[in-house]
Write an enzyme that holds these catalytic residues in place. Structure first.
Site, short mmCIF file in Angstrom:
data_model
loop_
_atom_site.label_atom_id
_atom_site.label_comp_id
_atom_site.label_asym_id
_atom_site.label_seq_id
_atom_site.Cartn_x
_atom_site.Cartn_y
_atom_site.Cartn_z
N HIS A 262 5.49 -33.20 -9.49
CA HIS A 262 3.59 -32.99 -9.80
C HIS A 262 3.15 -34.75 -9.92
CE1 HIS A 262 -0.52 -31.83 -10.75
NE2 HIS A 262 -0.36 -33.29 -11.15
N GLU A 263 4.55 -35.49 -10.57
CA GLU A 263 3.56 -36.86 -11.31
C GLU A 263 4.02 -37.30 -10.10
OE1 GLU A 263 1.74 -37.06 -13.53
OE2 GLU A 263 2.24 -35.48 -14.61
N HIS A 266 1.37 -37.68 -7.02
CA HIS A 266 0.30 -38.87 -8.26
C HIS A 266 1.35 -41.29 -7.69
CE1 HIS A 266 -2.77 -36.24 -9.66
NE2 HIS A 266 -1.57 -35.83 -11.05
N GLU A 292 -5.12 -35.53 -7.66
CA GLU A 292 -4.40 -34.20 -7.82
C GLU A 292 -4.56 -33.32 -6.72
OE1 GLU A 292 -4.19 -33.81 -11.25
OE2 GLU A 292 -3.29 -31.88 -11.69
#
Lengths: 499, 499
Positions: A262-263, A266, A292
């Protein structure tokens, strides 16, 4: 006024921001526990320098001059001016006194929220929350530029161009769709076995696996790093320094592995914004929702993909050094996608997650557009959980006190999470028209996926608005049907609904 | 002018310094390799803000006003004013142009030094070094306040009050003394066996050991942390955030273990300066020499103490998980203190180390007081090594090119290392009059040692000059005999000279 003067001012602002970002990163990853009071003095002073400069006369002069002479600006200068002007217009009319009161109130509310959590009693938070709401309502008229309803004004701080008119329709469809899928799984599905998910996998083993995976996906460690933290985040210090963090649980490898994927999403976004925008506010994500969309593309779209896991599973097993050797791939894959209603948003699975967001959206809209009072909120919250998820919080801690956002007056932020998810599914749908995604995820070279995202999203930074990015990349406006189709495909497969 | 205005200005300067210190720490411990160019822009900008403020009108007004009205300042304000005035007087007369040229020259010289090291040829560094010397000579008249010789002016930048008159005498004695000890060891000593020192001890094993040891010694991890770096250092960000770094070698545990004990000595100094001095230049070490006295007290005085190691050895063996179980304590202890002439200063043992410093001191004095030219330096260097250490460098890399200091025009810095060592031995002598040091080091509670150092040195920060600190703590001025007595005691024991 020369463009160079304007850009120099923006650059100095950006350098102060970079500094504050490093200090924040440090305070969350490594600062000695005793150092926080001193650190507060440092960030307070630098933030002061930053805001002084941001509303200073040089900036005001530049905005006024180039508003009249936009042709004297390069493309980068024009994109930057647009953003600077928007923010200036948003805030310049707000009385300084009101901002100070607002800031003090959120700070007080944060303390009240922590106290209420400790006591597991909403009553300790009620007054401070009411004050946050009152002050936000006082601010809305200053922020309002067009004929929008009050909650639209708040939404737009995080997602430019988004409205309750759009979200009402979209969220109604998503809610209905998810509830139908859940019913289907319930009636005709086979629950995956997840017993083995809690087997011990050491931090070193997890780290070996996930470092390779996110490198394959395109996160560049020569311009990044991974650290341990309590609350995971990604921070783009600058184009060549984009850091991610995680927390580890040796009895629950999914936490760090999906957290880091997830990170890294980003991070990849920030690493691939066109470098020409650096030192301006254009070198940022287009919105919270678009940001997101990139993290969730990694976490949910890639992270739910059967081909991806089929390719990675042998390496996962190798990293786990025997722990999962007795688990067949199909059982492993299915275990990752078990869906189960939960009371806590951040523990929700990827099917029920949007329902948590929709509940918050509906409540915030009731507060700002329909006059709901803080006294009514716990009951509204609990009833909605019962209605949408079939479970009812038995206390405030697992109910209305679970999120930090309202204590910081971040009203309007929650929808970004669901928007990101819908954008991700819609981008995936568009991507599949050009790329054989499953084939790529079965191969040793994932780069076409990152390249597609960079070409369609990353490179533009904040130079385009979310709706334009989505329209250009997918050929249509936000369409929640792609998310629902995607959920059906994944969950009907995992739950063997059509077998 | 109010004292509060003056202190506020000092505080803001200090906050900028804290920020720069964090950025420097980050760039040496964790920054992604690609990030250095952007980081340069950030530190450049913040340094600019810092120097602008430091020589700004507020500061000038404060100095002028309080110079006339010192009675309006508190004790802290007075101590700060004294330091600020000293630095102001040192630098305010220097033409800005000369400082810019000087700064550019050192930056160029650093590149030339690296090039010369790569080519192993002093010729590539010669011109840049000559320019550094020329510009330093041009600066000396501006820096000179009293009747001092030129090299005294340089010495005083690092060690206030120190003179060549003192050092000539002291170093002559030290040199003679060390050479006599070496002759004794050579003629009547038994060399310790060091074969087992290269046995593998993992980073984790070393870390477990040394973390406990420096905690016992008084380094406070709740106000500090330990990171990996290429060039170890300690940095006092502020009173409650003092960080140390190290590098590890699994085949040479002494590198990290003594390195960390050393840096923890610097760290303990910064952690125990009276907090009332925080946000002023008084919350710093008194001088380079005094700072080094604290690191060397840890590294050499504690780290050579037989009782200390006798107490720690079982735990060391436990941490090494069997690797040293066959080594008797006496053999282990003796191995740590083997002395062997080396060409490289930073690899020198604690007996020969001062000779490396004395050579550099003598050469620097020849450059600034006696007109030695850069052409002569390699030959002077090599002959002195032959004369004092009995070994002659066969190339420039193991000779005159080994230290970074001259490329940065840090002439006058080297003596601090030897001063620190002499101070440490003298402090130890004084401490032993009040404390049973060996008994304490055999016990579970080392705190009286740290308390003594805090009481006599740490607490004062930069509010007292080095000579005053040493006089007050030991009852006399710098006296090199304590170092020589100490060396004799340690090395005659280890080399079993009197057995």
């Amino acid at each position: 006024m020369k463009e160079a003067t304007f850009l120099k001012e923006l650059k100095e602002l950006d350098l102060l921001q970079q500094t504050l970002a490093i200090l924040e990163w440090d305070s969350q990853t490594g600062m000695p526990e005793e150092g926080s009071e001193y650190r507060g003095e440092t960030t307070g002073y630098l933030s002061g320098l930053y805001f002084e400069k941001k509303i200073g006369s040089k900036m005001k002069d530049a905005i006024e001059y180039f508003d009249q002479h936009p042709e004297e600006l390069s493309e980068v200068g024009q994109a930057a001016l647009k953003l600077v002007k928007e923010e200036y217009e948003l805030n310049h009319a707000v009385p300084n006194e009101l901002m100070v009161t607002f800031s003090a109130a959120t700070s007080k509310a944060h303390g009240a929220w922590q106290k209420a959590r400790k006591e597991n009693d909403f009553a300790f938070f009620k007054e401070a929350l009411a004050e946050n709401i009152r002050l936000t309502k006082e601010l809305i008229p200053y922020w309002k530029k067009e004929e929008k309803n009050d909650y639209d004004v708040l939404l737009n701080q995080y997602e430019p161009g988004m409205t309750t008119a759009i979200l009402d329709e979209v969220f109604a469809e998503v809610r209905k769709g998810i509830m139908a899928i859940r019913q289907e799984l319930n009636e005709r599905g086979t629950k995956p076995n997840t017993d083995f998910l809690s087997r011990t996998m050491t931090k070193a083993q997890q780290k070996r696996f996930i470092t390779k995976v996110v490198t394959d996906l395109g996160y560049d460690f020569s311009r990044g790093r991974l650290d341990d933290t309590i609350h995971p985040f990604a921070t783009g210090i600058n184009h060549r320094d984009v850091r991610i963090t995680t927390r580890w649980n040796e009895q629950d490898f999914m936490m760090a592995i999906f957290g880091i994927i997830h990170e890294a999403g980003h991070g990849m976004y920030e690493q691939n914004i066109d470098e020409k925008y650096e030192y301006t506010p254009v070198h940022e994500g287009a919105s919270m929702g678009i940001h997101e969309s990139q993290s969730l593309f990694n976490e949910i779209i890639i992270g739910s993909n059967r081909s991806f896991w089929q390719k990675q599973y042998p390496f996962f097993q190798e990293c786990a050094e025997g722990t999962f050797d007795d688990i067949a791939f199909d059982d492993f894959y299915r275990s990752l996608k078990k869906s189960q209603a939960s009371l806590i948003r951040i523990e929700a699975d990827s099917l029920t997650y949007p329902l948590h967001i929709i509940i918050r959206y509906e409540i915030e809209k009731m507060i700002f557009n329909e006059g709901a009072t803080v006294e009514q909120l716990p009951e509204i919250w609990n009833s909605k959980y019962e209605e949408y998820l079939g479970i009812r919080p038995s206390d405030d801690l697992t109910g209305i006190l679970q999120d930090v956002h309202w204590s910081g007056s971040s009203f309007g932020y929650f929808p970004s999470y669901a928007l990101g998810y819908m954008y991700a599914a819609q981008l995936y749908h568009a991507m599949k028209k050009e790329l054989a995604v499953d084939t790529i995820l079965s191969s040793d070279d994932y780069s076409p996926i990152k390249q597609w995202l960079t070409k369609n999203i990353h490179q533009y930074g904040a130079s385009r608005k979310p709706n334009q990015l989505i329209q250009d990349a997918t050929g249509e406006a936000l369409n929640p049907q792609y998310l629902l189709d995607y959920m059906k495909k994944i969950y009907f497969d995992v739950y063997q609904v059509n077998r």
